[in-house]
Design an enzyme around this catalytic site. Structure first.
Site, PDB file in Angstrom:
ATOM      1  N   HIS A   1     -11.163  -3.291   3.516  1.00 42.11           N
ATOM      2  CA  HIS A   1     -11.114  -2.965   4.944  1.00 42.11           C
ATOM      3  C   HIS A   1     -11.881  -1.679   5.285  1.00 42.11           C
ATOM      4  O   HIS A   1     -11.846  -1.249   6.435  1.00 42.11           O
ATOM      5  CB  HIS A   1      -9.652  -2.826   5.375  1.00 42.11           C
ATOM      6  CG  HIS A   1      -8.962  -1.700   4.655  1.00 42.11           C
ATOM      7  ND1 HIS A   1      -8.548  -1.788   3.337  1.00 42.11           N
ATOM      8  CD2 HIS A   1      -8.660  -0.439   5.044  1.00 42.11           C
ATOM      9  CE1 HIS A   1      -8.025  -0.643   2.959  1.00 42.11           C
ATOM     10  NE2 HIS A   1      -8.076   0.198   3.980  1.00 42.11           N
ATOM     11  N   ASP A   2     -12.502  -1.054   4.306  1.00 41.26           N
ATOM     12  CA  ASP A   2     -13.223   0.204   4.547  1.00 41.26           C
ATOM     13  C   ASP A   2     -14.737   0.073   4.457  1.00 41.26           C
ATOM     14  O   ASP A   2     -15.442   1.066   4.655  1.00 41.26           O
ATOM     15  CB  ASP A   2     -12.787   1.262   3.514  1.00 41.26           C
ATOM     16  CG  ASP A   2     -11.364   1.723   3.736  1.00 41.26           C
ATOM     17  OD1 ASP A   2     -10.923   1.763   4.897  1.00 41.26           O
ATOM     18  OD2 ASP A   2     -10.689   2.036   2.737  1.00 41.26           O
TER      19      ASP A   2
ATOM     20  N   ASP B   1      -3.142   4.558  -2.360  1.00 44.78           N
ATOM     21  CA  ASP B   1      -4.217   4.991  -1.478  1.00 44.78           C
ATOM     22  C   ASP B   1      -4.764   6.352  -1.921  1.00 44.78           C
ATOM     23  O   ASP B   1      -3.989   7.283  -2.191  1.00 44.78           O
ATOM     24  CB  ASP B   1      -3.644   5.111  -0.053  1.00 44.78           C
ATOM     25  CG  ASP B   1      -4.693   5.446   0.976  1.00 44.78           C
ATOM     26  OD1 ASP B   1      -5.519   4.576   1.272  1.00 44.78           O
ATOM     27  OD2 ASP B   1      -4.690   6.592   1.480  1.00 44.78           O
TER      28      ASP B   1
ATOM     29  N   GLU C   1      -6.696   3.129  -5.771  1.00 43.42           N
ATOM     30  CA  GLU C   1      -7.938   3.170  -4.983  1.00 43.42           C
ATOM     31  C   GLU C   1      -8.814   4.253  -5.604  1.00 43.42           C
ATOM     32  O   GLU C   1      -8.721   5.426  -5.257  1.00 43.42           O
ATOM     33  CB  GLU C   1      -7.667   3.493  -3.508  1.00 43.42           C
ATOM     34  CG  GLU C   1      -8.907   3.256  -2.675  1.00 43.42           C
ATOM     35  CD  GLU C   1      -8.983   4.070  -1.391  1.00 43.42           C
ATOM     36  OE1 GLU C   1      -9.856   3.767  -0.573  1.00 43.42           O
ATOM     37  OE2 GLU C   1      -8.190   5.024  -1.205  1.00 43.42           O
TER      38      GLU C   1
ATOM     39  N   ASP D   1       0.869  -1.169   0.000  1.00 41.19           N
ATOM     40  CA  ASP D   1       0.000   0.000   0.000  1.00 41.19           C
ATOM     41  C   ASP D   1       0.910   1.224   0.000  1.00 41.19           C
ATOM     42  O   ASP D   1       1.879   1.259   0.751  1.00 41.19           O
ATOM     43  CB  ASP D   1      -0.839  -0.014   1.293  1.00 41.19           C
ATOM     44  CG  ASP D   1      -2.245   0.461   1.066  1.00 41.19           C
ATOM     45  OD1 ASP D   1      -2.383   1.548   0.506  1.00 41.19           O
ATOM     46  OD2 ASP D   1      -3.186  -0.234   1.470  1.00 41.19           O
TER      47      ASP D   1
HETATM   48  C1  NOJ Z   1      -8.208   4.802   2.081  1.00 45.94           C
HETATM   49  C2  NOJ Z   1      -7.870   3.669   2.989  1.00 45.94           C
HETATM   50  O1  NOJ Z   1      -8.333   2.472   2.414  1.00 45.94           O
HETATM   51  C3  NOJ Z   1      -8.516   3.975   4.319  1.00 45.94           C
HETATM   52  O2  NOJ Z   1      -8.460   2.872   5.187  1.00 45.94           O
HETATM   53  C4  NOJ Z   1      -7.852   5.185   4.898  1.00 45.94           C
HETATM   54  O3  NOJ Z   1      -8.492   5.542   6.103  1.00 45.94           O
HETATM   55  C5  NOJ Z   1      -7.923   6.366   3.928  1.00 45.94           C
HETATM   56  N1  NOJ Z   1      -7.597   6.006   2.593  1.00 45.94           N
HETATM   57  C6  NOJ Z   1      -6.945   7.433   4.346  1.00 45.94           C
HETATM   58  O4  NOJ Z   1      -5.640   6.986   4.124  1.00 45.94           O
END
Ligand code: NOJ
Length: 590
Positions: free
Chosen positions: A373-374, A243, A311, A141
């Protein structure tokens, strides 16, 4: 070496996983052959990511090796054989760099080291080497939009207005005393501007206050980040998941964002109690992002076979197409969330989005993502509480039998359930405290991997950092390995199918029965090879389904079953396929 789908292989798989006894002599031979490969073979080796299976590991939650309740690199290394048997080609590791862990690693304080909670650089090198032996690639990442406020760059930047690093971050004067430069908001709630009394200016943070945004207009910032990528690629990393890459830049005029209105013309209010704003083109998705993506691609190209995953939560296929680059010189694999985050079992919506990815991204490779994970796990977004197993089987079928690179999240393969905290005092993800109770944060999808029905699900001998969900007694690797009809074995079979059948791996997608409101059906085709057809029943009622093959030039309706929902019958012909509730049929046309 292993043939899934055969009951006789089960014991071997189970034994191998549990005892960690698998070795890969065949792979070692393949590597030797690759070393002597012709330029053409080498070029296709560099395209390893097309049709690949990518597995996201949230390191904190995967496997603890030292009893501190937090997953670590040695824990991941100890589970590589499991991932090999599952059929994984690459692992995307969520951040493992030193970090104060405010955002659990997405706040990086040193880009060229490992957080002691996860191990050391030596542990990392061993992970890469052991993964390589198994032909598994490691993707890191890379968080480029912001650093931690504890990163030495930010500490210097904040020290004075004249510090050479001042311009590495986004500092602005307030509009008036006590008034931030504009109305921009953090994705995690409230103003995106944090006042610094020492220098009497505000700094911008798209995410937590402890995550100041870097200034990507500064060439020194770019160079530092690109050198960091080189550092990891030299260590054997196969690429990066970038990210929040669309958020690198902000409106140069610092204009206010517009407020979203509801049907009555009133401002819409979000879970944090803030007005919803339109970020597009202001703090999100600015054209300059493409310049950086092009530069990054050049850096990546210095190392053959490396890839850039983005992402990219886009709301339309045009933006997705654009992020591959007009000359295919930007991201290899921008994430396509438009399929995975439909969050409703609507065949028409799936058909539309899958077809867009097939036909409107210049023939590039789609990267479908259903889970990470989000977001709440699949059960919470697609399940009905009654048929979750069947639904998860169906979703994985869409993922693995479409033309795509398939990305899935640890625990999906066993059907782990979203398990959010029930009390605010238990919440670990800060956003869950800001938004409680409407937004409970992301702890629910980050619970430890469930390996066994034993203590702490085999994750740790200590106290796990997040509680183990009660489902672990039945939803775990050990139990599912020995159940032929488990979700885990379904995943293994699907991955094996895509690996062994070139039509499933790379054939074009042709949507079938395009006005059906209950069944999603499609064909996979390569000229001169047998067509594969797939049907998924998106309803809780059994369906008698007849494939309409008019879009395919096929004349026969005879097919050999490749996979089907356990317990369902083989159809006599493709005119009468009996699909159980949320049932699946995959056949090879004869
Ligand atoms: C995306 C990531 O997947 C997330 O977990 C994170 O909180 C935010 N970007 C900020 O880095």
């Amino acid at each position: 070496m292993f043939t899934f789908g055969k009951r006789s292989a089960k014991f071997l798989i189970a034994l191998s996983i549990v005892a960690g006894l698998i070795s890969y002599p065949a792979h070692a031979q393949a590597q030797k052959a690759a070393a002597k490969a012709s330029p053409a073979t080498q070029a296709s080796a560099n395209d390893w990511w097309k049709g690949a299976v990518v597995y996201e590991i949230y390191p904190r939650s995967f496997q603890d090796s030292n009893g501190d309740g937090i997953g670590d690199l040695n824990g991941i290394t100890s589970r590589l054989d499991y991932l090999k048997v599952l059929g994984v080609d690459a692992i995307w590791l969520s951040p493992i760099y030193p970090s104060p862990q405010v955002d659990f690693g997405y706040d990086i304080s040193d880009y060229e080291n490992i957080d002691p909670a996860y191990g050391t650089l030596a542990d990392f090198d061993r992970l890469v080497a052991e993964a390589k032996k198994r032909d598994i690639k490691i993707v890191m990442d890379m968080v480029m939009n912001h650093t931690s406020d504890k990163h030495k760059w930010f500490i210097e930047s904040a020290s004075s207005k004249t510090n050479p690093k001042r311009d590495w971050y986004v500092w602005k004067d307030g509009k008036a005393p006590g008034v931030p430069p504009n109305n921009w908001q953090s994705d995690f709630g409230h103003s995106a501007w944090q006042f610094d009394p020492k220098t009497n200016q505000y700094y911008y943070h798209k995410f937590y206050i402890q995550q100041p945004d870097l200034n990507w207009d500064n060439p020194q910032v770019r160079k530092a980040m690109y050198d960091t990528c080189r550092f990891w690629m030299k260590r054997g990393v196969y690429g990066f998941r970038l990210d929040a890459i669309p958020t690198l830049f902000e409106d140069p005029q610092d204009r206010d964002e517009q407020v979203v209105k509801d049907a009555n013309g009133n401002p819409k209010i979000n879970a944090y109690g803030d007005q919803e704003l339109i970020t597009e083109g202001m703090t999100d998705n600015l054209p300059k992002v493409h310049d950086v993506e092009k530069e990054l691609r050049q850096v990546i190209n210095e190392f053959p076979g490396r890839i850039l995953i983005g992402e990219t939560y886009f709301s339309n296929v045009a933006d997705l197409r654009r992020s591959y680059g007009i000359k295919n010189d930007e991201l290899h694999l921008p994430m396509d969330f438009q399929v995975g985050m439909i969050n409703k079992l609507d065949p028409a919506a799936f058909r539309l989005r899958i077809n867009e990815a097939e036909t409107q991204i210049n023939g590039n490779e789609p990267l479908f993502v259903f889970d990470n994970h989000d977001n709440p796990r699949l059960d919470a977004r697609y399940g009905d509480g009654v048929h979750d197993l069947e639904i998860e089987r169906m979703i994985s079928t869409v993922l693995f039998t479409s033309r795509d690179t398939a990305l899935f999240y640890y625990g999906d393969e066993i059907g782990m359930k979203t398990t959010p905290p029930t009390r605010i005092e238990d919440v670990k993800d800060p956003v869950g405290r800001t938004g409680w109770p409407k937004e409970k944060g992301r702890d629910g999808e980050r619970t430890p991997m469930q390996w066994t029905p034993g203590p702490n699900a085999g994750f740790t001998t200590g106290t796990p950092w997040l509680p183990i969900p009660p489902t672990y007694k039945t939803v775990n690797v050990e139990t599912e390995v020995s159940d032929y009809d488990s979700l885990l074995n379904w995943y293994k079979q699907l991955i094996e199918l895509r690996r062994n059948n070139p039509v499933v791996a790379t054939g074009k997608n042709v949507m079938l029965n395009t006005s059906d409101t209950k069944v999603l059906a499609w064909a996979r085709q390569i000229d001169g090879q047998p067509t594969v057809v797939i049907a998924c029943n998106f309803t809780a009622e059994p369906q008698k389904f007849a494939f309409d093959l008019s879009g395919t030039n096929l004349t026969t309706k005879q097919a050999k079953t490749l996979m089907k929902t356990p317990g369902s019958a083989d159809p006599a012909s493709l005119d009468e396929v009996n699909l159980p509730p949320f049932g699946v049929y995959i056949g090879q046309v004869q």
